[in-house]
Write an enzyme that holds these catalytic residues in place. Structure first.
Site, PDB file in Angstrom:
ATOM      1  N   HIS A  64      31.709  36.732  37.040  1.00 59.42           N
ATOM      2  CA  HIS A  64      31.336  38.120  36.778  1.00 59.42           C
ATOM      3  C   HIS A  64      31.020  38.319  35.307  1.00 59.42           C
ATOM      4  O   HIS A  64      31.630  37.688  34.445  1.00 59.42           O
ATOM      5  CB  HIS A  64      32.447  39.081  37.220  1.00 59.42           C
ATOM      6  CG  HIS A  64      33.787  38.852  36.566  1.00 59.42           C
ATOM      7  ND1 HIS A  64      34.158  39.489  35.408  1.00 59.42           N
ATOM      8  CD2 HIS A  64      34.841  38.076  36.911  1.00 59.42           C
ATOM      9  CE1 HIS A  64      35.395  39.131  35.080  1.00 59.42           C
ATOM     10  NE2 HIS A  64      35.836  38.263  35.972  1.00 59.42           N
TER      11      HIS A  64
ATOM     12  N   ASP B 126      31.054  41.523  34.111  1.00 58.13           N
ATOM     13  CA  ASP B 126      31.709  42.766  33.675  1.00 58.13           C
ATOM     14  C   ASP B 126      33.087  42.466  33.086  1.00 58.13           C
ATOM     15  O   ASP B 126      33.684  41.424  33.344  1.00 58.13           O
ATOM     16  CB  ASP B 126      31.829  43.766  34.842  1.00 58.13           C
ATOM     17  CG  ASP B 126      32.623  43.230  36.029  1.00 58.13           C
ATOM     18  OD1 ASP B 126      32.430  42.063  36.388  1.00 58.13           O
ATOM     19  OD2 ASP B 126      33.451  43.989  36.580  1.00 58.13           O
TER      20      ASP B 126
ATOM     21  N   ASP C 243      37.894  36.131  30.031  1.00 59.90           N
ATOM     22  CA  ASP C 243      37.747  36.693  31.390  1.00 59.90           C
ATOM     23  C   ASP C 243      36.485  37.538  31.453  1.00 59.90           C
ATOM     24  O   ASP C 243      36.544  38.730  31.307  1.00 59.90           O
ATOM     25  CB  ASP C 243      38.977  37.516  31.746  1.00 59.90           C
ATOM     26  CG  ASP C 243      38.940  38.018  33.178  1.00 59.90           C
ATOM     27  OD1 ASP C 243      38.084  37.573  33.952  1.00 59.90           O
ATOM     28  OD2 ASP C 243      39.773  38.874  33.520  1.00 59.90           O
TER      29      ASP C 243
ATOM     30  N   GLU D 292      33.395  42.948  39.375  1.00 62.01           N
ATOM     31  CA  GLU D 292      34.555  42.193  39.848  1.00 62.01           C
ATOM     32  C   GLU D 292      35.820  42.932  39.456  1.00 62.01           C
ATOM     33  O   GLU D 292      36.784  42.967  40.205  1.00 62.01           O
ATOM     34  CB  GLU D 292      34.569  40.783  39.242  1.00 62.01           C
ATOM     35  CG  GLU D 292      35.535  39.828  39.953  1.00 62.01           C
ATOM     36  CD  GLU D 292      36.934  39.827  39.364  1.00 62.01           C
ATOM     37  OE1 GLU D 292      37.829  39.222  39.965  1.00 62.01           O
ATOM     38  OE2 GLU D 292      37.159  40.434  38.314  1.00 62.01           O
ATOM     39  N   GLU D 293      35.798  43.523  38.261  1.00 59.43           N
ATOM     40  CA  GLU D 293      36.994  44.194  37.754  1.00 59.43           C
ATOM     41  C   GLU D 293      37.142  45.599  38.353  1.00 59.43           C
ATOM     42  O   GLU D 293      38.162  46.242  38.167  1.00 59.43           O
ATOM     43  CB  GLU D 293      36.939  44.295  36.213  1.00 59.43           C
ATOM     44  CG  GLU D 293      36.777  42.958  35.501  1.00 59.43           C
ATOM     45  CD  GLU D 293      38.065  42.132  35.458  1.00 59.43           C
ATOM     46  OE1 GLU D 293      39.025  42.506  36.143  1.00 59.43           O
ATOM     47  OE2 GLU D 293      38.081  41.128  34.735  1.00 59.43           O
TER      48      GLU D 293
ATOM     49  N   GLU E 223      37.203  31.819  36.874  1.00 61.04           N
ATOM     50  CA  GLU E 223      38.271  32.684  36.347  1.00 61.04           C
ATOM     51  C   GLU E 223      39.181  31.866  35.434  1.00 61.04           C
ATOM     52  O   GLU E 223      39.394  30.675  35.659  1.00 61.04           O
ATOM     53  CB  GLU E 223      39.101  33.269  37.502  1.00 61.04           C
ATOM     54  CG  GLU E 223      38.384  34.321  38.334  1.00 61.04           C
ATOM     55  CD  GLU E 223      38.113  35.612  37.573  1.00 61.04           C
ATOM     56  OE1 GLU E 223      38.741  35.846  36.521  1.00 61.04           O
ATOM     57  OE2 GLU E 223      37.252  36.389  38.030  1.00 61.04           O
TER      58      GLU E 223
ATOM     59  N   HIS F 206      42.519  40.780  29.505  1.00 59.06           N
ATOM     60  CA  HIS F 206      42.729  42.233  29.630  1.00 59.06           C
ATOM     61  C   HIS F 206      43.544  42.800  28.469  1.00 59.06           C
ATOM     62  O   HIS F 206      43.958  43.961  28.513  1.00 59.06           O
ATOM     63  CB  HIS F 206      43.399  42.605  30.970  1.00 59.06           C
ATOM     64  CG  HIS F 206      42.548  42.295  32.174  1.00 59.06           C
ATOM     65  ND1 HIS F 206      42.650  42.987  33.359  1.00 59.06           N
ATOM     66  CD2 HIS F 206      41.582  41.382  32.381  1.00 59.06           C
ATOM     67  CE1 HIS F 206      41.788  42.491  34.240  1.00 59.06           C
ATOM     68  NE2 HIS F 206      41.133  41.520  33.664  1.00 59.06           N
TER      69      HIS F 206
HETATM   70 ZN   LIG Z   1      37.901  37.716  35.779  1.00 55.83          ZN
END
Ligand SMILES: [Zn+2]
Length: 397
Positions: free
Chosen positions: A79, A81, A112, A153-154, A182, A368
């Site tokens: 992903h 995003d 990520d 995805e998030e 990932e 994150h």
């Molecule tokens: Zn991810």
């Protein structure tokens, strides 16, 4: 991001993956925006000979790119995003301006998963560019490569990978193996492969009683008292014992609410929210049936609502896990462990189409978080691991 910040196309030297990671971090692709990241990737893959297709849905951008027509097809998925940066003032530098410092690349999405994404793209480009024997036009590949990317995805992940997978299924496209980039490494780069994920099932229970004055409990019915033994039975239940790859299914209550705020009123209802993280030894249906049985045994007057967040998936040891394990061992010098822990990922959608699905990427200790980062020294080895895994898989499959 302005065009001038983009790396020159076709520049292939040692730091190619790093340059691409930086260009991707410069895109403010907070879910579901991709802010040009998908076009950037599509332009590079097209230049390398991939057939690129946008499969956007609503505000979500999706990219499907394929090189080669023969089986087996190995798909690299991920992903573009990222989650929001949070309070900007807490970052050491702007989260969307990539910064190298002390051997580390900082920026939202560095690990990520724009770092691993760059590693995937550079691996795919290398493989496509060295494929055709010059002059002969003959392919040397023993299979095909695809790249599947989404900008959702998030988020709620409805219009992203799940949508692309359903389009591919309708077309009869067969994916033999899929590697999701990932960040899976936990303490040392290469130490963990995810070969599955637990399922996730949410339940909302409303227990009905009858509101009344607490001094006259015989005039009503206390839903908290009714529910207590049933909740205790749910907490004590053994749902399954897991298996070789999965820990046992876990039941957890996340929210309980009842009461009017007054200390002299028996409330009329009790709300309980709970979640199962479940192994493939259970299914959403078996769990729902058993919960219903326990509630019925306690004669609760209640309503129950279910939301299935994701089914579990598992890829057993086999050609893909073996190829990835061997590549990590030879390139990173680490023997990876298999794990199915953690939250859900897009692997759950890909597993409905692809024969084997694994996830592998860099350290996940900063994902994150404020000052998210990736170790620069891990990027080129990661790209080499993706390439070697695909080649080994083609030869064994
Ligand atoms: Zn991810």
């Amino acid at each position: 991001m302005s065009d001038t910040e983009r790396p020159p196309e076709g520049g292939h030297h040692g730091s190619d993956t790093l340059q691409l990671a930086k260009a991707l971090i410069s895109c403010r692709s907070i879910t579901p925006a991709d802010d040009g990241a998908l076009e950037l990737v599509a332009a590079r893959l097209s230049a390398a000979g991939f057939r690129c297709e946008r499969l956007d849905r609503g505000s979500v951008g999706n990219l499907w790119a394929r090189y080669g027509t023969s089986a087996p097809l190995v798909c690299l998925a991920g992903h573009v995003d990222v989650v929001p940066p949070g309070p900007i003032e807490e970052w050491s530098s702007d989260p969307f301006t990539p910064r190298e410092h002390g051997g580390v690349l900082y920026g939202r999405g560095a690990s990520d998963m724009k770092g691993p994404l760059a590693a995937m793209i550079s691996a795919a480009e290398r493989m496509a560019r060295t494929d055709v024997v010059s002059g002969s036009g003959r392919t040397t590949m023993r299979g095909s490569i695809a790249i599947l990317l989404t900008s959702d995805e998030e988020g709620d992940a409805v219009d992203g990978t799940a949508a692309v997978v359903s389009i591919l299924r309708e077309r009869g496209e067969a994916i033999e193996a899929c590697i999701v980039g990932e960040p899976t490494s936990t303490t040392r780069f290469g130490d963990t492969i995810k070969n599955g994920r637990r399922g996730s099932l949410n339940g909302r229970l409303r227990v009905r009683g009858q509101q009344c004055h607490i001094a006259y409990p015989e005039r009503g019915r206390n839903p908290i008292h009714d529910a207590a033994p049933a909740l205790s039975a749910l907490v004590a239940a053994v749902w399954d014992r897991g298996n070789e790859y999965f820990q046992p299914t876990s039941f957890q209550i996340s929210n309980v609410h009842a009461g009017t705020g007054a200390s002299n009123v028996i409330p009329g209802t009790l709300d309980v929210w709970f979640n199962f993280r479940f192994s493939p030894e259970s299914t959403a249906r078996t769990l729902q049936t058993r919960v219903r049985e326990i509630l019925d045994q306690h004669r609760l007057q209640c309503e129950l609502e279910w939301t299935l967040i994701g089914e579990p998936f598992l890829t057993r040891r086999g050609p893909l896990v073996d190829a990835l394990t061997a590549s990590i061992e030879s390139i990173a010098g680490v023997r990876p462990e298999l794990s199915t822990s953690g939250g859900t990922s897009d692997g759950r959608f890909l597993a409905t189409l692809a024969g084997e699905v694994v996830e592998f990427g860099p350290l996940n200790d900063s994902i994150h978080k404020i000052d998210e980062h990736v170790r620069i020294a891990d990027l080129e080895p990661l790209s080499a691991i993706y390439e070697q895994t695909i080649r080994t898989y083609w030869n064994r499959a």
